[in-house]
Write an enzyme that holds these catalytic residues in place. Sequence first.
Site, PDB file in Angstrom:
ATOM      1  N   TRP A 124      -2.834   3.202  -5.798  1.00 31.63           N
ATOM      2  CA  TRP A 124      -4.124   3.823  -6.174  1.00 31.63           C
ATOM      3  C   TRP A 124      -4.050   4.665  -7.446  1.00 31.63           C
ATOM      4  O   TRP A 124      -4.801   5.635  -7.604  1.00 31.63           O
ATOM      5  CB  TRP A 124      -4.670   4.698  -5.034  1.00 31.63           C
ATOM      6  CG  TRP A 124      -4.385   4.205  -3.663  1.00 31.63           C
ATOM      7  CD1 TRP A 124      -4.733   2.987  -3.163  1.00 31.63           C
ATOM      8  CD2 TRP A 124      -3.682   4.904  -2.620  1.00 31.63           C
ATOM      9  NE1 TRP A 124      -4.300   2.890  -1.865  1.00 31.63           N
ATOM     10  CE2 TRP A 124      -3.661   4.046  -1.509  1.00 31.63           C
ATOM     11  CE3 TRP A 124      -3.097   6.166  -2.527  1.00 31.63           C
ATOM     12  CZ2 TRP A 124      -3.055   4.401  -0.305  1.00 31.63           C
ATOM     13  CZ3 TRP A 124      -2.494   6.531  -1.332  1.00 31.63           C
ATOM     14  CH2 TRP A 124      -2.474   5.654  -0.237  1.00 31.63           C
ATOM     15  N   GLY A 125      -3.124   4.343  -8.337  1.00 29.02           N
ATOM     16  CA  GLY A 125      -3.043   5.072  -9.611  1.00 29.02           C
ATOM     17  C   GLY A 125      -2.140   6.288  -9.567  1.00 29.02           C
ATOM     18  O   GLY A 125      -2.012   7.010 -10.561  1.00 29.02           O
ATOM     19  N   ASP A 164     -10.111   3.423  -3.466  1.00 29.54           N
ATOM     20  CA  ASP A 164     -10.785   2.258  -2.877  1.00 29.54           C
ATOM     21  C   ASP A 164     -12.224   2.098  -3.361  1.00 29.54           C
ATOM     22  O   ASP A 164     -12.980   3.055  -3.452  1.00 29.54           O
ATOM     23  CB  ASP A 164     -10.800   2.381  -1.348  1.00 29.54           C
ATOM     24  CG  ASP A 164      -9.416   2.197  -0.757  1.00 29.54           C
ATOM     25  OD1 ASP A 164      -8.428   2.227  -1.527  1.00 29.54           O
ATOM     26  OD2 ASP A 164      -9.327   2.037   0.467  1.00 29.54           O
ATOM     27  N   ASP A 172       0.826  -1.210   0.000  1.00 26.23           N
ATOM     28  CA  ASP A 172       0.000   0.000   0.000  1.00 26.23           C
ATOM     29  C   ASP A 172       0.869   1.273   0.000  1.00 26.23           C
ATOM     30  O   ASP A 172       2.108   1.199  -0.046  1.00 26.23           O
ATOM     31  CB  ASP A 172      -0.910  -0.073   1.248  1.00 26.23           C
ATOM     32  CG  ASP A 172      -2.292   0.479   0.991  1.00 26.23           C
ATOM     33  OD1 ASP A 172      -2.462   1.282   0.069  1.00 26.23           O
ATOM     34  OD2 ASP A 172      -3.209   0.102   1.756  1.00 26.23           O
TER      35      ASP A 172
HETATM   36  C1  GLA Z   1      -5.901   1.341   1.493  1.00 23.03           C
HETATM   37  C2  GLA Z   1      -6.057   0.315   0.379  1.00 23.03           C
HETATM   38  C3  GLA Z   1      -7.181  -0.651   0.739  1.00 23.03           C
HETATM   39  C4  GLA Z   1      -6.878  -1.327   2.065  1.00 23.03           C
HETATM   40  C5  GLA Z   1      -6.664  -0.278   3.157  1.00 23.03           C
HETATM   41  C6  GLA Z   1      -6.171  -0.886   4.459  1.00 23.03           C
HETATM   42  O1  GLA Z   1      -7.007   2.186   1.587  1.00 23.03           O
HETATM   43  O2  GLA Z   1      -6.311   0.943  -0.842  1.00 23.03           O
HETATM   44  O3  GLA Z   1      -7.341  -1.614  -0.287  1.00 23.03           O
HETATM   45  O4  GLA Z   1      -5.734  -2.136   1.940  1.00 23.03           O
HETATM   46  O5  GLA Z   1      -5.701   0.684   2.746  1.00 23.03           O
HETATM   47  O6  GLA Z   1      -5.996   0.069   5.463  1.00 23.03           O
END
Ligand code: GLA
Length: 391
Positions: A161-162, A183, A126
């Site tokens: 996330w891009g 998300d 992440d």
């Molecule tokens: C981010 C990720 C999610 C998840 C959360 C966990 O938001 O994008 O997919 O893993 O963290 O805290």
Amino acid sequence: MNILTPPMGWNSWNTFGSNISDELIRSTARTMKEKGYLEAGYNYIVIDDCWSLRERDENGRLVPDPAKFPHGMKDLADYVHSLGFRFGMYSCAGVRTCAGYPSSFDHEFVDAKTFAEWGVDYLKYDFCNFPASADGKNRYATMSMALKASGRDILFAACNWGSGEPWKWMKSLGAHMYRSTGDIADNFKSFSGIARSQIDNFCMSGHDCFNDIDMLTVGMYGNGNVAFGQACTDEEYQTQFALWCMLGAPLMLGGDVRKMNDFCHALVLNRNLLRINQDSECRPPYIAYKGRVIYNGPDAAGGWEEYPDTGLTMFKHLSDNEFAIGYFNFAPKPGEVLFTFADAGIPYGSNVALELTDAITGESLGLQRDYYNLVIPAHGCRIILAKLVNV
Ligand code: GLA
């Protein structure tokens, strides 16, 4: 390490968030084995955020929370492996995970080694709490190298996330998949927006590195950690799963498989949809129609209602001269979605027809020529398999 088709499995986050435990993982693995998920290809079981203690041990190592994982991770990994699955875990490129647990910034090599010792086969990585002065791209490269130096084959699932358009460079760093969007939440607006935002980027997704549009929410029905907004209907879950399959995105289930209802169970195990997702050629679909949907049902204001840019037809080449056609209606009302064969390279006047079969129901739709338009329910889809036939 070759990852030839989109990874499949289950991840704890969407339903369980921080409410995870050894028993949850074991019982999920047992259910997935008993109910045919493993056999269908869902072979990664992944623990997301919130598995560790709040501090590292005196040697700088991550420590599983003994209240949640009393037998430690090696023991759990052994169990998951004994059922035939691969075992996945989670860390983060920043100084803390998104939920505030210790993460791997400046600890990449020791953490990768620890994961390898525990028997981890998949690392979701992440991007929260990343220092502004550091270079994100370089830190993903560092974890990629740390995994390669760990002595174990570990699938590297990058998750930024891009940020910085990872579809252009994450593959070059050795990642096997990369999250390209924010998300998902368990509602139609969220999942349809996520999938549609990436359609053009799937031309950069394929063998060994796949564009990941997040874990599925199929089967959650408004319960769980990402259950925000209006819960999905069966029709909408079918659309979600079909979008992921047509695009060739990783299929990481996020619902509680132990409580999946019959509809969602059949959906995520549908052989034709999985065959489309897992096709060995890994071709992205192209857009054969993009335009309005018109509703002219009994309650239509003024006799008809127009919904611009809500109809979408995707055409995907499969191996063995087969094709998948996906009709999607993103409008809140039913209406016709179009498919003219000339747009797939079969002009009027060619002596070629398409033999069509509904991929979800298996119903034969016969030999069709020139065009095949369909009325698609609100927020719904039809997925059709096609073969070329000379007539
Ligand atoms: C981010 C990720 C999610 C998840 C959360 C966990 O938001 O994008 O997919 O893993 O963290 O805290």
